[in-house]
Design a protein around this motif. Structure first.
Motif, PDB file in Angstrom:
ATOM      1  N   LYS A  27      56.422  54.308  43.884  1.00  0.00           N
ATOM      2  CA  LYS A  27      55.486  53.300  43.351  1.00  0.00           C
ATOM      3  C   LYS A  27      55.143  52.267  44.424  1.00  0.00           C
ATOM      4  N   PHE A  28      56.175  51.843  45.165  1.00  0.00           N
ATOM      5  CA  PHE A  28      55.929  50.860  46.207  1.00  0.00           C
ATOM      6  C   PHE A  28      54.946  51.406  47.242  1.00  0.00           C
ATOM      7  N   TYR A  31      51.406  51.609  45.983  1.00  0.00           N
ATOM      8  CA  TYR A  31      50.848  50.259  45.930  1.00  0.00           C
ATOM      9  C   TYR A  31      50.479  49.784  47.335  1.00  0.00           C
ATOM     10  N   TYR A  32      51.403  49.978  48.255  1.00  0.00           N
ATOM     11  CA  TYR A  32      51.224  49.553  49.643  1.00  0.00           C
ATOM     12  C   TYR A  32      49.968  50.194  50.250  1.00  0.00           C
TER      13      TYR A  32
END
Lengths: 111, 351
Positions: A27-28, A31-32
């Motif tokens: 998820k990170f 998003y990044y």
């Protein structure tokens, strides 16, 4: 185990954080990746913001990464240095604006 | 800034085996990074095979007026490998009969070949659709005998593709030599003056950008926008498209990577940016590269590594397109340069 806290080669292993928490890591990174796409701000502008923040948070990995990213995007060294100053100015401003609190307290305590 | 080629400096690196040893060894041999053949095998693309031939790229010689730090040809004023008229005659025979729609002359500085103009005049008669000359721009201002090149190009409807590493003086001169930026600007203005690169003009002028250091090129569309804006605002220069090309770890760029301690990081960057969808369109699948002495290669990079085509047809004198197209393309770790990000070719991005 390296004998120092920062090893430049560790930057290549950033993606490995997903190994120990796949859902959050994935998820990170999604998003990044999304954050740095062209949007209302160009990818170039975002790269300069990232470079400034990298300096403010004093992240050597981020500084390496966004200096290289800037070069890849054709950003000049003058632009990069101005971005670093923008970050530095906010950081020092954030310190100095607390001077008002100091002045307020001083005045309150003083007769 | 070096003023001599690696070859003239007798550097061991440019002996082909030494370069191949580096590209096949180290981090690849250790298994830290995957071999290119294993990477493309993951998507069923090994062995790499040609598609329809579209581009015939002819290298008319390694002599150049510049000694750029990143040059994969290791070109320079001291290089004596120049295509003879006899080999050009063989090329013309092929040009007249090829199914390729694009003829691409490169070097060195192709204009320095003494038979360059004759060759262009003859080749232009074959009526090939897109006739490219890769001109380094400064050659146009290098000597009086080249001053009329813009007119000459125009007369033969040549598609000019020129290298321009950056729109700022500092970056350009660092990569290509002191004064290159100013001369390039002047040359571009002269090309514009005869109609090259102007909006709506059929006289095509494209620029090539390649990074001035150990990093990959950025997005081609964004780079083109930045180049157009800066060159227009600062110098009133127009051009059509910008091709962004990744530097491949060959010859002087490989030498630079090793000497500056960037080789491993650069190879990591290339492998990390590997894009399987770029593999389908790498230029070796639609191009044949011909060297100054008539040998055939999958691309200009393989030419510089001395990797001749894996076919029984290996020289322009024996040229047979059907037989030649039925071959496996020779690959090694330098090929990661053409499959990184949006992919890279002599025509820019491939995806």
């Amino acid at each position: 185990m390296a004998d120092s806290y920062y090893d430049p080669a560790d930057l290549r292993k950033f993606g490995n954080i997903t190994d120990w928490s796949e859902e959050l890591g994935t998820k990170f990174f999604e998003y990044y990746g999304k954050v740095f796409e062209e949007g209302a701000l160009s990818a170039r502008e975002k790269s300069l913001i990232a470079l400034a923040v990298a300096h403010v948070v004093k992240c050597p990995y981020c500084i390496d990464a966004y200096t290289k990213d800037g070069l890849q995007k054709g950003i000049t060294k003058e632009e990069m240095m101005e971005a670093v100053h923008a970050g530095a100015a906010i950081e020092s401003g954030a310190t100095l604006v607390h001077g008002v609190q100091m002045m307020n307290k001083y005045n309150k305590l003083s007769m | 800034m070096a003023t001599k080629s690696l070859k003239a400096r007798h550097e061991a690196l440019v002996m082909d085996n030494k370069q191949m040893e580096i590209l096949n060894g180290g981090i690849f041999e250790d298994g830290e990074l995957p071999y290119f053949k294993d990477k493309i095998a993951q998507t069923g693309q090994f062995p790499l095979r040609p598609k329809q031939l579209e581009i015939l790229q002819i290298n008319v010689g390694y002599m150049c007026n510049q000694v750029c730090e990143h040059c994969h040809v290791d070109a320079g004023p001291d290089r004596k490998e120049i295509m003879t008229r006899e080999t050009m005659e063989m090329c013309l025979e092929v040009i007249r009969n090829t199914a390729a729609h694009t003829l691409d002359l490169t070097g060195g500085a192709p204009e320095m070949n003494p038979d360059f103009r004759w060759f262009v005049e003859e080749a232009a008669k074959a009526g090939i659709k897109d006739f490219i000359v890769r001109s380094n721009l400064t050659i146009i201002r290098a000597n009086k005998k080249y001053y009329d090149l813009p007119q000459f190009f125009k007369k033969h409807n040549i598609h000019v593709i020129s290298s321009m590493p950056h729109y700022t003086r500092g970056k350009t001169d660092k990569q290509r030599g002191e004064g290159v930026f100013d001369l390039s600007i002047k040359a571009l203005q002269e090309l514009n003056a005869v109609g090259y690169g102007m909006p709506g003009s059929s006289l095509r002028l494209d620029l090539v950008y390649n990074p001035s250091g150990a990093f990959l090129p950025g997005d081609q569309v964004a780079m083109e926008r930045d180049f157009k804006k800066a060159l227009k605002e600062d110098f009133e220069i127009n051009f059509h498209n910008l091709f962004s090309i990744t530097n491949l770890p060959i010859a002087r760029f490989l030498d630079y990577l090793i000497a500056s301690g960037n080789y491993e990081d650069y190879m990591y960057s290339l492998v990390e940016a590997y894009n399987p969808s770029a593999v389908a369109n790498v230029m070796c699948t639609n191009t044949i590269s011909v060297s100054w002495d008539g040998w055939l290669y999958d691309c200009d990079f393989n030419q510089m590594l001395g990797l001749k085509v894996a076919s029984k047809i290996r020289h322009i004198r024996d040229y047979n397109e059907d037989i030649l197209n039925d071959r496996n393309i020779i690959i090694s770790q330098h090929c990661y340069g053409c499959t990184a990000g949006a992919g890279s070719s002599c025509q820019g991005s491939v995806t």
